[in-house]
Design a protein around this motif. Sequence first.
Motif, PDB file in Angstrom:
ATOM      1  N   THR A 111      -7.485   9.616  -5.467  1.00  0.00           N
ATOM      2  CA  THR A 111      -6.513   8.829  -4.108  1.00  0.00           C
ATOM      3  C   THR A 111      -7.285   6.668  -4.062  1.00  0.00           C
ATOM      4  O   THR A 111      -7.819   6.118  -5.244  1.00  0.00           O
ATOM      5  N   LEU A 112      -6.923   5.833  -3.503  1.00  0.00           N
ATOM      6  CA  LEU A 112      -7.475   4.611  -3.655  1.00  0.00           C
ATOM      7  C   LEU A 112      -8.781   4.058  -3.383  1.00  0.00           C
ATOM      8  O   LEU A 112      -8.701   3.249  -3.471  1.00  0.00           O
ATOM      9  N   GLN A 113      -9.322   5.612  -2.262  1.00  0.00           N
ATOM     10  CA  GLN A 113     -10.528   4.962  -2.014  1.00  0.00           C
ATOM     11  C   GLN A 113     -11.114   5.318  -3.166  1.00  0.00           C
ATOM     12  O   GLN A 113     -12.832   4.743  -3.532  1.00  0.00           O
ATOM     13  N   SER A 114     -10.795   6.093  -4.518  1.00  0.00           N
ATOM     14  CA  SER A 114     -11.532   6.469  -5.697  1.00  0.00           C
ATOM     15  C   SER A 114     -11.102   5.555  -7.274  1.00  0.00           C
ATOM     16  O   SER A 114     -11.050   5.519  -8.319  1.00  0.00           O
ATOM     17  N   VAL A 115      -9.671   4.716  -7.069  1.00  0.00           N
ATOM     18  CA  VAL A 115      -9.319   4.224  -8.008  1.00  0.00           C
ATOM     19  C   VAL A 115      -9.661   3.549  -8.217  1.00  0.00           C
ATOM     20  O   VAL A 115      -9.775   2.724 -10.428  1.00  0.00           O
ATOM     21  N   VAL A 140      -5.314   0.185   3.154  1.00  0.00           N
ATOM     22  CA  VAL A 140      -6.443  -0.922   2.719  1.00  0.00           C
ATOM     23  C   VAL A 140      -6.663  -2.185   3.027  1.00  0.00           C
ATOM     24  O   VAL A 140      -7.243  -2.892   3.207  1.00  0.00           O
ATOM     25  N   VAL A 141      -4.889  -3.233   3.977  1.00  0.00           N
ATOM     26  CA  VAL A 141      -5.241  -4.041   4.222  1.00  0.00           C
ATOM     27  C   VAL A 141      -5.686  -4.355   5.720  1.00  0.00           C
ATOM     28  O   VAL A 141      -6.164  -4.845   5.936  1.00  0.00           O
ATOM     29  N   ARG A 158     -11.050  -2.629  -2.683  1.00  0.00           N
ATOM     30  CA  ARG A 158     -10.360  -1.336  -2.572  1.00  0.00           C
ATOM     31  C   ARG A 158      -8.668  -2.176  -3.259  1.00  0.00           C
ATOM     32  O   ARG A 158      -7.899  -2.388  -4.663  1.00  0.00           O
ATOM     33  N   TRP A 159      -8.688  -2.814  -2.181  1.00  0.00           N
ATOM     34  CA  TRP A 159      -7.522  -3.706  -2.662  1.00  0.00           C
ATOM     35  C   TRP A 159      -7.155  -5.134  -4.490  1.00  0.00           C
ATOM     36  O   TRP A 159      -6.351  -5.261  -4.886  1.00  0.00           O
ATOM     37  N   ARG A 189       2.964 -11.218  -4.767  1.00  0.00           N
ATOM     38  CA  ARG A 189       2.244 -12.866  -4.394  1.00  0.00           C
ATOM     39  C   ARG A 189       1.075 -12.145  -4.675  1.00  0.00           C
ATOM     40  O   ARG A 189       0.701 -12.381  -5.087  1.00  0.00           O
ATOM     41  N   GLU A 190       0.393 -11.182  -3.700  1.00  0.00           N
ATOM     42  CA  GLU A 190      -1.561 -11.339  -4.288  1.00  0.00           C
ATOM     43  C   GLU A 190      -1.554 -10.793  -5.144  1.00  0.00           C
ATOM     44  O   GLU A 190      -2.757 -11.190  -6.229  1.00  0.00           O
ATOM     45  N   ALA A 191      -0.560  -9.901  -6.540  1.00  0.00           N
ATOM     46  CA  ALA A 191      -0.787  -9.760  -7.958  1.00  0.00           C
ATOM     47  C   ALA A 191      -0.730 -10.211  -8.656  1.00  0.00           C
ATOM     48  O   ALA A 191      -0.762 -10.683 -10.115  1.00  0.00           O
TER      49      ALA A 191
END
Length: 212
Positions: A111-115, A140-141, A158-159, A189-191
């Motif tokens: 999951t995103l919460q455990s990434v 997330v955002v 997480r982001w 952009r963010e990455a």
Amino acid sequence: MTAAQIRASARSVRVQSPARWVNEVVTPELVDLWLAQDRLDLVVIRGGTGLGKSWAVAQAVSHLTHVLVTTHLIALVEQNAKLFGCRSYNDPTAKGGPKTVLLTAPRASTTLQSVHHARGREFARDVLVIDEVEQAFRRVVTGDHTPNERDARSRADRWRDILEIMGQVRLTIAMDAYATQETLEMIAREAGLNPARCALLEFTAAPPRGVA
């Protein structure tokens, strides 16, 4: 950074995308082409529900050793673990829990919460796959489901985790039935990705027989 700030910062990004691709060419050979030097760092795949996007991507990365698949729902984590031949972060047989799985399993689903447990790995992933990226991105955002300040800090963490992992892998593939150019531009952009190395892929053909 808020969702509005991210959207504002993305306006200057104009992603150079191929005219169109369809699912007949989402193959291991095409993924190898994306992975080659001076090809693509980020591919966002858009196609209607039930067309077989996940199946096609799973087949296309099946020859790769290191794959990390993440999404926003636990049910999808388990589904993707089977589809991609990955070990689930929630594997009850894993000693040490999700952290052990995500630090040691060559192919893992989480999951995103455990990434964040995948950070600091001793070997690089070939590919990061983000399933249902539009919903995952909103969660997330923008925090549609978690409005309080503590959860807002967690979302920001997480982001940052996702962006850090994107910087470690050779290729990120994101999928969603409703993926947009705007989301592609925001992520790029963010990455800190080169827009010329990012693309939105149209996935339109019918799935093979038996694929939901």
